[in-house]
Design a protein around this motif. Structure first.
Motif, mmCIF file in Angstrom:
data_model
loop_
_atom_site.group_PDB
_atom_site.id
_atom_site.type_symbol
_atom_site.label_atom_id
_atom_site.label_comp_id
_atom_site.label_asym_id
_atom_site.label_seq_id
_atom_site.Cartn_x
_atom_site.Cartn_y
_atom_site.Cartn_z
ATOM 1 N N ALA A 1 -13.773 -76.427 93.561
ATOM 2 C CA ALA A 1 -13.168 -77.715 93.242
ATOM 3 C C ALA A 1 -12.654 -77.831 91.816
ATOM 4 N N VAL A 2 -13.186 -77.039 90.882
ATOM 5 C CA VAL A 2 -12.854 -77.258 89.477
ATOM 6 C C VAL A 2 -11.409 -76.873 89.161
ATOM 7 N N PHE A 3 -10.895 -75.830 89.781
ATOM 8 C CA PHE A 3 -9.551 -75.375 89.426
ATOM 9 C C PHE A 3 -8.449 -76.323 89.910
ATOM 10 N N PRO A 4 -8.480 -76.826 91.163
ATOM 11 C CA PRO A 4 -7.470 -77.823 91.541
ATOM 12 C C PRO A 4 -7.531 -79.078 90.669
ATOM 13 N N THR A 5 -8.744 -79.493 90.301
ATOM 14 C CA THR A 5 -8.878 -80.667 89.443
ATOM 15 C C THR A 5 -8.279 -80.411 88.069
ATOM 16 N N TYR A 6 -8.550 -79.246 87.521
ATOM 17 C CA TYR A 6 -7.993 -78.898 86.205
ATOM 18 C C TYR A 6 -6.466 -78.848 86.252
ATOM 19 N N VAL A 7 -5.918 -78.153 87.253
ATOM 20 C CA VAL A 7 -4.459 -78.007 87.336
ATOM 21 C C VAL A 7 -3.783 -79.366 87.480
ATOM 22 N N ALA A 8 -4.342 -80.236 88.319
ATOM 23 C CA ALA A 8 -3.750 -81.566 88.503
ATOM 24 C C ALA A 8 -3.784 -82.367 87.205
ATOM 25 N N THR A 9 -4.916 -82.324 86.499
ATOM 26 C CA THR A 9 -5.038 -83.080 85.253
ATOM 27 C C THR A 9 -4.114 -82.523 84.181
ATOM 28 N N TYR A 10 -4.078 -81.223 84.043
ATOM 29 C CA TYR A 10 -3.203 -80.593 83.050
ATOM 30 C C TYR A 10 -1.738 -80.928 83.328
ATOM 31 N N THR A 11 -1.334 -80.823 84.603
ATOM 32 C CA THR A 11 0.044 -81.125 84.978
ATOM 33 C C THR A 11 0.389 -82.583 84.688
ATOM 34 N N ALA A 12 -0.554 -83.478 84.975
ATOM 35 C CA ALA A 12 -0.314 -84.901 84.745
ATOM 36 C C ALA A 12 -0.129 -85.204 83.262
ATOM 37 N N VAL A 13 -0.987 -84.622 82.428
ATOM 38 C CA VAL A 13 -0.910 -84.889 80.983
ATOM 39 C C VAL A 13 0.356 -84.286 80.387
ATOM 40 N N ARG A 14 0.691 -83.060 80.787
ATOM 41 C CA ARG A 14 1.883 -82.415 80.247
ATOM 42 C C ARG A 14 3.159 -83.113 80.708
ATOM 43 N N GLY A 15 3.113 -83.732 81.890
ATOM 44 C CA GLY A 15 4.306 -84.408 82.406
ATOM 45 C C GLY A 15 4.436 -85.863 81.993
ATOM 46 N N LEU A 16 3.548 -86.314 81.126
ATOM 47 C CA LEU A 16 3.574 -87.712 80.703
ATOM 48 C C LEU A 16 4.854 -88.025 79.937
ATOM 49 N N ASP A 17 5.474 -89.137 80.258
ATOM 50 C CA ASP A 17 6.685 -89.578 79.579
ATOM 51 C C ASP A 17 6.354 -89.962 78.137
ATOM 52 N N ARG A 18 6.887 -89.227 77.192
ATOM 53 C CA ARG A 18 6.589 -89.484 75.784
ATOM 54 C C ARG A 18 7.125 -90.831 75.322
ATOM 55 N N ASN A 19 8.118 -91.365 76.020
ATOM 56 C CA ASN A 19 8.627 -92.693 75.649
ATOM 57 C C ASN A 19 7.554 -93.766 75.815
ATOM 58 N N GLN A 20 6.701 -93.584 76.818
ATOM 59 C CA GLN A 20 5.597 -94.523 77.007
ATOM 60 C C GLN A 20 4.632 -94.458 75.832
ATOM 61 N N MET A 21 4.339 -93.246 75.396
ATOM 62 C CA MET A 21 3.434 -93.080 74.261
ATOM 63 C C MET A 21 4.033 -93.683 72.991
ATOM 64 N N ASN A 22 5.326 -93.419 72.765
ATOM 65 C CA ASN A 22 5.978 -93.949 71.568
ATOM 66 C C ASN A 22 6.038 -95.467 71.594
ATOM 67 N N ALA A 23 6.287 -96.028 72.784
ATOM 68 C CA ALA A 23 6.334 -97.485 72.890
ATOM 69 C C ALA A 23 4.971 -98.099 72.565
ATOM 70 N N ALA A 24 3.887 -97.455 73.069
ATOM 71 C CA ALA A 24 2.551 -97.967 72.786
ATOM 72 C C ALA A 24 2.229 -97.862 71.299
ATOM 73 N N LEU A 25 2.642 -96.773 70.667
ATOM 74 C CA LEU A 25 2.402 -96.614 69.234
ATOM 75 C C LEU A 25 3.175 -97.655 68.429
ATOM 76 N N CYS A 26 4.401 -97.946 68.833
ATOM 77 C CA CYS A 26 5.192 -98.963 68.139
ATOM 78 C C CYS A 26 4.562 -100.343 68.252
ATOM 79 N N LEU A 27 3.833 -100.567 69.355
ATOM 80 C CA LEU A 27 3.169 -101.858 69.550
ATOM 81 C C LEU A 27 1.797 -101.903 68.889
ATOM 82 N N GLY A 28 1.449 -100.847 68.159
ATOM 83 C CA GLY A 28 0.198 -100.841 67.406
ATOM 84 C C GLY A 28 -1.011 -100.389 68.180
#
Length: 256
Positions: A133-160
């Protein structure tokens, strides 16, 4: 009737009933040898007998306990490593080659060394479920984090947004549509692994039940154990899918 066929649950029930009806028919007319593959009625009778004498619940409970502990451990480790390596490229450069080298090794290949390490008991089953079970969980989490839209992160940072808010309010919700299906796949693999482990390295569980019944030529019980594995696996997947749909109700993939 047309409205009924639009219902997904109804169509699923019809599919299962049709499968068992065809199985029963082929057994009744002799196309399938009833000794090698008993009919659904005979299997249902074996399930009832084991349920009444309590042996089914003992073995089922042992298997569920093992898969639950191994799966929880796999989720903790897999999600943590996936988040860290997905967030920091430098960590991924060190970690991913190790994981990608270990991931193709099937859990079945680990059984001999697992018995040497843990002996014949629950610890060996926990470890094999964890590996599955550990490898599918790792791959899914890694893929999700790497595919995160950076615009969302930048917008949150701009809002403090503070670091913990960035993780909890942006990273986690955005990752769930990928992480939760990965966990569902991991649970299915873990369920298969625990049954495989019980065939060899356990004294209780559904796998052990199947192995003992085979040795005693109790084919009804063998198939009954297989049916139980399938039905329980289906139920666990359905529960996780319901949780996934509720948690990810906002996601475009869940809109209908």
């Amino acid at each position: 009737m047309a409205r009924l066929f639009k219902n997904r649950s109804f169509r699923g029930a019809v599919g299962l009933l049709s499968f068992f009806a065809i199985w029963q028919l082929l057994t009744s007319i002799g196309v399938i040898d009833a000794f090698l593959l008993p009919s659904p009625v005979a299997v249902a009778g074996a399930l009832w007998d084991m349920a009444v004498d309590g042996s089914l619940w003992i073995h089922l409970g042992a298997s569920l306990r093992r898969v639950a502990i191994g799966f929880v451990l796999a989720c903790i480790v897999g999600i943590a490593l996936g988040l860290v390596s997905g967030w920091w490229r430098g960590v991924a450069d060190f970690l991913r080659p190790v994981i990608e080298a270990l991931r193709p090794i099937p859990p079945l290949a680990w059984i001999p060394i697992t018995i040497l390490w843990f002996g014949l008991g629950d610890s060996a089953s926990y470890f094999l479920v964890f590996l599955g079970a550990v490898f599918p969980t790792y791959v899914a989490t890694y893929t999700a984090v790497r595919g995160l839209d950076r615009n969302q992160m930048n917008a949150a940072l701009c809002l403090g947004a503070k670091p913990w808010q960035l993780i909890w309010d942006v990273l986690v919700p955005a990752s769930l549509p990928i992480v939760l299906p990965g966990m569902r796949i991991a649970l299915g693999i873990g369920w298969m692994c625990v049954v495989t482990a019980e065939l060899i390295a356990a004294q209780t569980g559904l796998g052990y039940l199947i192995q003992q019944s085979r040795m005693l030529f109790q084919i009804n019980n063998v198939v009954a154990g297989m049916v139980t594995i399938g039905l329980v696996g289906f139920a666990m997947s359905a529960v996780l899918e319901m949780i996934e749909r509720r948690v990810n109700a906002w996601a475009p993939s869940e809109r209908s």
